[in-house]
Design a protein around this motif. Structure first.
Motif, PDB file in Angstrom:
ATOM      1  N   PHE A  22       0.841  -1.194   0.000  1.00 18.03           N
ATOM      2  CA  PHE A  22       0.000   0.000   0.000  1.00 18.03           C
ATOM      3  C   PHE A  22       0.879   1.248   0.000  1.00 18.03           C
ATOM      4  N   LEU A  23       1.849   1.266   0.924  1.00 17.23           N
ATOM      5  CA  LEU A  23       2.729   2.418   1.078  1.00 17.23           C
ATOM      6  C   LEU A  23       3.535   2.679  -0.187  1.00 17.23           C
ATOM      7  N   LEU A  24       4.110   1.637  -0.734  1.00 14.34           N
ATOM      8  CA  LEU A  24       4.924   1.798  -1.950  1.00 14.34           C
ATOM      9  C   LEU A  24       4.067   2.250  -3.124  1.00 14.34           C
ATOM     10  N   ALA A  25       2.854   1.694  -3.233  1.00 14.00           N
ATOM     11  CA  ALA A  25       1.955   2.105  -4.317  1.00 14.00           C
ATOM     12  C   ALA A  25       1.556   3.565  -4.158  1.00 14.00           C
ATOM     13  N   ASN A  26       1.235   3.970  -2.927  1.00  9.45           N
ATOM     14  CA  ASN A  26       0.876   5.363  -2.679  1.00  9.45           C
ATOM     15  C   ASN A  26       2.060   6.298  -2.933  1.00  9.45           C
ATOM     16  N   LEU A  27       3.257   5.824  -2.595  1.00  9.17           N
ATOM     17  CA  LEU A  27       4.460   6.621  -2.834  1.00  9.17           C
ATOM     18  C   LEU A  27       4.663   6.852  -4.321  1.00  9.17           C
ATOM     19  N   LEU A  28       4.524   5.801  -5.110  1.00  8.35           N
ATOM     20  CA  LEU A  28       4.679   5.924  -6.553  1.00  8.35           C
ATOM     21  C   LEU A  28       3.590   6.823  -7.146  1.00  8.35           C
ATOM     22  N   GLN A  29       2.366   6.680  -6.619  1.00 10.94           N
ATOM     23  CA  GLN A  29       1.266   7.507  -7.116  1.00 10.94           C
ATOM     24  C   GLN A  29       1.525   8.979  -6.801  1.00 10.94           C
ATOM     25  N   ALA A  30       2.037   9.239  -5.609  1.00 11.86           N
ATOM     26  CA  ALA A  30       2.370  10.621  -5.239  1.00 11.86           C
ATOM     27  C   ALA A  30       3.533  11.143  -6.072  1.00 11.86           C
ATOM     28  N   LEU A  31       4.468  10.251  -6.402  1.00 13.37           N
ATOM     29  CA  LEU A  31       5.610  10.652  -7.222  1.00 13.37           C
ATOM     30  C   LEU A  31       5.165  11.105  -8.602  1.00 13.37           C
ATOM     31  N   TYR A  32       4.274  10.319  -9.217  1.00 12.13           N
ATOM     32  CA  TYR A  32       3.870  10.734 -10.556  1.00 12.13           C
ATOM     33  C   TYR A  32       2.871  11.895 -10.488  1.00 12.13           C
ATOM     34  N   GLY A  33       2.211  12.075  -9.338  1.00 18.49           N
ATOM     35  CA  GLY A  33       1.388  13.267  -9.161  1.00 18.49           C
ATOM     36  C   GLY A  33       2.248  14.492  -8.907  1.00 18.49           C
ATOM     37  N   GLY A  34       3.284  14.325  -8.074  1.00 21.85           N
ATOM     38  CA  GLY A  34       4.187  15.431  -7.776  1.00 21.85           C
ATOM     39  C   GLY A  34       5.130  15.742  -8.915  1.00 21.85           C
ATOM     40  N   ALA A  35       5.305  14.802  -9.825  1.00 18.53           N
ATOM     41  CA  ALA A  35       6.205  15.023 -10.958  1.00 18.53           C
ATOM     42  C   ALA A  35       5.736  16.190 -11.815  1.00 18.53           C
ATOM     43  N   ASP A  36       4.402  16.327 -11.956  1.00 23.19           N
ATOM     44  CA  ASP A  36       3.871  17.448 -12.743  1.00 23.19           C
ATOM     45  C   ASP A  36       4.364  18.779 -12.181  1.00 23.19           C
ATOM     46  N   LEU A  37       4.199  18.942 -10.866  1.00 21.79           N
ATOM     47  CA  LEU A  37       4.586  20.201 -10.226  1.00 21.79           C
ATOM     48  C   LEU A  37       6.099  20.387 -10.254  1.00 21.79           C
ATOM     49  N   PHE A  38       6.830  19.302 -10.025  1.00 24.02           N
ATOM     50  CA  PHE A  38       8.291  19.374 -10.004  1.00 24.02           C
ATOM     51  C   PHE A  38       8.847  19.811 -11.353  1.00 24.02           C
ATOM     52  N   VAL A  39       8.411  19.153 -12.413  1.00 21.21           N
ATOM     53  CA  VAL A  39       8.939  19.455 -13.749  1.00 21.21           C
ATOM     54  C   VAL A  39       8.538  20.855 -14.195  1.00 21.21           C
ATOM     55  N   VAL A  40       7.278  21.216 -13.962  1.00 25.51           N
ATOM     56  CA  VAL A  40       6.827  22.560 -14.323  1.00 25.51           C
ATOM     57  C   VAL A  40       7.618  23.608 -13.542  1.00 25.51           C
ATOM     58  N   GLY A  41       7.909  23.310 -12.272  1.00 29.37           N
ATOM     59  CA  GLY A  41       8.676  24.236 -11.448  1.00 29.37           C
ATOM     60  C   GLY A  41      10.100  24.436 -11.934  1.00 29.37           C
ATOM     61  N   GLN A  42      10.647  23.425 -12.630  1.00 30.70           N
ATOM     62  CA  GLN A  42      12.012  23.525 -13.139  1.00 30.70           C
ATOM     63  C   GLN A  42      12.088  24.311 -14.445  1.00 30.70           C
ATOM     64  N   TYR A  43      11.011  24.286 -15.231  1.00 32.45           N
ATOM     65  CA  TYR A  43      11.072  24.878 -16.570  1.00 32.45           C
ATOM     66  C   TYR A  43      10.232  26.154 -16.740  1.00 32.45           C
ATOM     67  N   ASP A  44       9.207  26.338 -15.890  1.00 32.97           N
ATOM     68  CA  ASP A  44       8.289  27.450 -16.125  1.00 32.97           C
ATOM     69  C   ASP A  44       8.256  28.422 -14.946  1.00 32.97           C
ATOM     70  N   ASP A  45       7.419  29.446 -15.078  1.00 27.28           N
ATOM     71  CA  ASP A  45       7.338  30.504 -14.075  1.00 27.28           C
ATOM     72  C   ASP A  45       6.330  30.165 -12.977  1.00 27.28           C
ATOM     73  N   ALA A  46       6.162  31.105 -12.015  1.00 31.89           N
ATOM     74  CA  ALA A  46       5.256  30.891 -10.875  1.00 31.89           C
ATOM     75  C   ALA A  46       3.810  30.737 -11.333  1.00 31.89           C
ATOM     76  N   ALA A  47       3.423  31.393 -12.422  1.00 32.04           N
ATOM     77  CA  ALA A  47       2.056  31.286 -12.927  1.00 32.04           C
ATOM     78  C   ALA A  47       1.742  29.865 -13.367  1.00 32.04           C
ATOM     79  N   SER A  48       2.682  29.223 -14.046  1.00 30.04           N
ATOM     80  CA  SER A  48       2.493  27.845 -14.483  1.00 30.04           C
ATOM     81  C   SER A  48       2.458  26.886 -13.294  1.00 30.04           C
ATOM     82  N   VAL A  49       3.340  27.149 -12.305  1.00 30.02           N
ATOM     83  CA  VAL A  49       3.349  26.340 -11.085  1.00 30.02           C
ATOM     84  C   VAL A  49       2.008  26.456 -10.369  1.00 30.02           C
ATOM     85  N   ALA A  50       1.497  27.678 -10.261  1.00 35.10           N
ATOM     86  CA  ALA A  50       0.208  27.900  -9.608  1.00 35.10           C
ATOM     87  C   ALA A  50      -0.910  27.209 -10.375  1.00 35.10           C
TER      88      ALA A  50
END
Length: 461
Positions: A22-50
């Motif tokens: 359960f924990l590992l599955a939730n971790l992976l799910q959070a990783l691919y959910g957080g990946a959107d914010l992480f990648v956008v935060g690396q390449y785009d501005d605060a408006a895109s992050v928001a």
């Protein structure tokens, strides 16, 4: 599939063995959910992050509703499994397939039609409006995939298999991260690219889960004839799942309302809130995973009539959750900037998010108790109590305090960070009182049953 019998063996050992996937599955799910914010935060501005932060908060609310509804299926299957009622389990699976297929299509159509209005209701900053609309629209089209995946995983977990869903999430995680870098980083598609990556990865994961079920099957007879709408079972699924879904929805609605409050403080505050919410998603993974395992294990033992193991499961779940909760809270008090800097390079967002995280991290300790107690009752078929006290805490404590604190210090999120733990503490007090009452009631029933048996034995003798 590897299914665990949750009614046998050492309670802490079996619970941990079932909870780890359960924990590992939730971790992976959070990783691919957080990946959107992480990648956008690396390449785009605060408006895109928001935009991604606000859009993902909306979709998290929808996912929470879906997960709550499908939990009704998981609990019913677990109770049937504990009672060794294979025919009932097969009927529940078939009914769930019909019910949630229809629900997924309807929900997706509603969200696609209303995506623009939802972005406006969130008081999205003007700079982030386009990104927010794109993210919500594209992710809404993928709702049937989210629904289907959660149904399949709910069925597997109800049967005692928490390992197989881990593989499906792993597939989604790898695909989502790869496409995030491709679409956002290489092609510059901003929030829309992140949303496309998310939907595509969810679709592939769902197809893989369906293929797995078709190939492996179940340990009991299941055919196409079982895939039909059963009014009685649909009612039971809704009776159990709807309160859980409403509870999750209320919690997420509180997040949305708080987002609305913070959005009026500016784009930096909006981005900071989104960053911290992503961090908290990761921080809540262990107690969430443990609580999910507690619910399923409690349900199987409830079906088997093993009340002693149910109590032992609750205590073990709380104890194991606290190990991580206390650690996260302690780290967040000392070095919160090292966590908020993971998702953005904007110094203003990093510092404002760190202030918010200091207070919010206290919640990581308190939820260890509340999550497991909620699951203890849900596993017994009582999903109304968790919903009611969550509603009280959300609308009587968390939202009013957040609004009040935002006006006391509108230039910082420091005070607002303390609203979540104060709200959870309120819930915990209610839970403690109800748990004490419920234990007394259960003990009285057991004493009555014992005395009745003894009297009958004496009479016969």
């Amino acid at each position: 599939m590897k299914e665990l019998d949750l009614t046998q063996g050492s309670v802490p050992k079996v619970l941990l063995q079932f909870a780890l996937p359960f924990l590992l599955a939730n971790l992976l799910q959070a990783l691919y959910g957080g990946a959107d914010l992480f990648v956008v935060g690396q390449y785009d501005d605060a408006a895109s992050v928001a935009g991604v932060a606000i859009g993902s908060q909306v979709m998290q609310t929808i996912t929470g509703i879906i997960l709550g509804l499908t939990t009704g299926t998981t609990i019913l299957i677990a109770i049937a499994t504990g009672g060794r009622n294979d025919r009932e389990a097969a009927s529940i699976i078939g009914t769930s397939a019909c019910f949630f297929t229809l629900a997924g299509v309807i929900l997706a159509a509603i969200m696609v039609a209303l995506h623009g209005h939802i972005a406006e209701l969130m008081h999205t900053p003007a700079e982030a409006m386009a990104d927010t609309r794109h993210y919500i629209l594209i992710c809404s089209a993928g709702i049937p995939f989210i629904m289907g995946y959660n149904v399949v995983c709910g069925v597997l977990r109800g049967l005692g298999d928490s390992r197989s869903p881990l593989y499906f999430v792993g597939i989604a995680c790898v695909i989502n991260i790869a496409f995030d870098f491709l679409l956002v980083g290489a092609f510059g598609m901003r929030a829309a690219g992140a949303a496309i990556a998310t939907v595509f990865s969810q679709g592939v994961s769902f197809v893989a889960a369906l293929a797995f079920l078709r190939k492996r099957g179940f340990h009991f007879d299941f055919s196409r004839n079982d895939i039909r709408f059963n009014r009685r079972l649909s009612g039971r699924i809704l009776k159990l799942g709807a309160p859980i879904a409403l509870q999750d929805a209320l919690v997420n609605v509180s997040f949305l309302l708080i987002t609305v409050i913070v959005n009026q403080m500016g784009v930096v505050a909006s981005a900071a809130l989104g960053v911290v919410e992503k961090i908290v998603v990761f921080a809540m993974l262990p107690p969430t995973a443990m609580a999910s395992a507690v619910a399923t294990m409690t349900a199987q033992n409830y079906g088997a009539g093993l009340t002693g193991r149910m109590t032992g499961c609750l205590k073990a779940g709380i104890a194991m959750s606290l190990v991580f909760g206390v650690s996260v809270c302690a780290y967040s008090q000392v070095l919160p900037e090292t966590l908020t800097a993971i998702f953005t390079t904007d110094i203003a967002v990093v510092n404002m998010g760190a202030d918010y995280l200091r207070g919010y991290s206290l919640d990581c300790i308190l939820v260890c108790f509340v999550f497991c107690i909620n699951s203890h009752f849900s596993g017994q078929g009582n999903s109304w109590f968790p919903m009611l006290h969550s509603m009280a805490a959300t609308f009587m404590v968390r939202i009013p305090l957040s609004y009040l604190f935002s006006h006391i210090n509108p230039s910082s999120l420091l005070l607002m960070g303390y609203a979540p733990p104060i709200s959870t503490l309120f819930s915990l007090l209610i839970c403690a009182l109800y748990l004490r009452h419920n234990n007394r009631k259960m003990k009285a029933r057991q004493d009555w049953a014992t005395n009745t048996t003894d009297a009958t034995t004496t009479l016969i003798t």
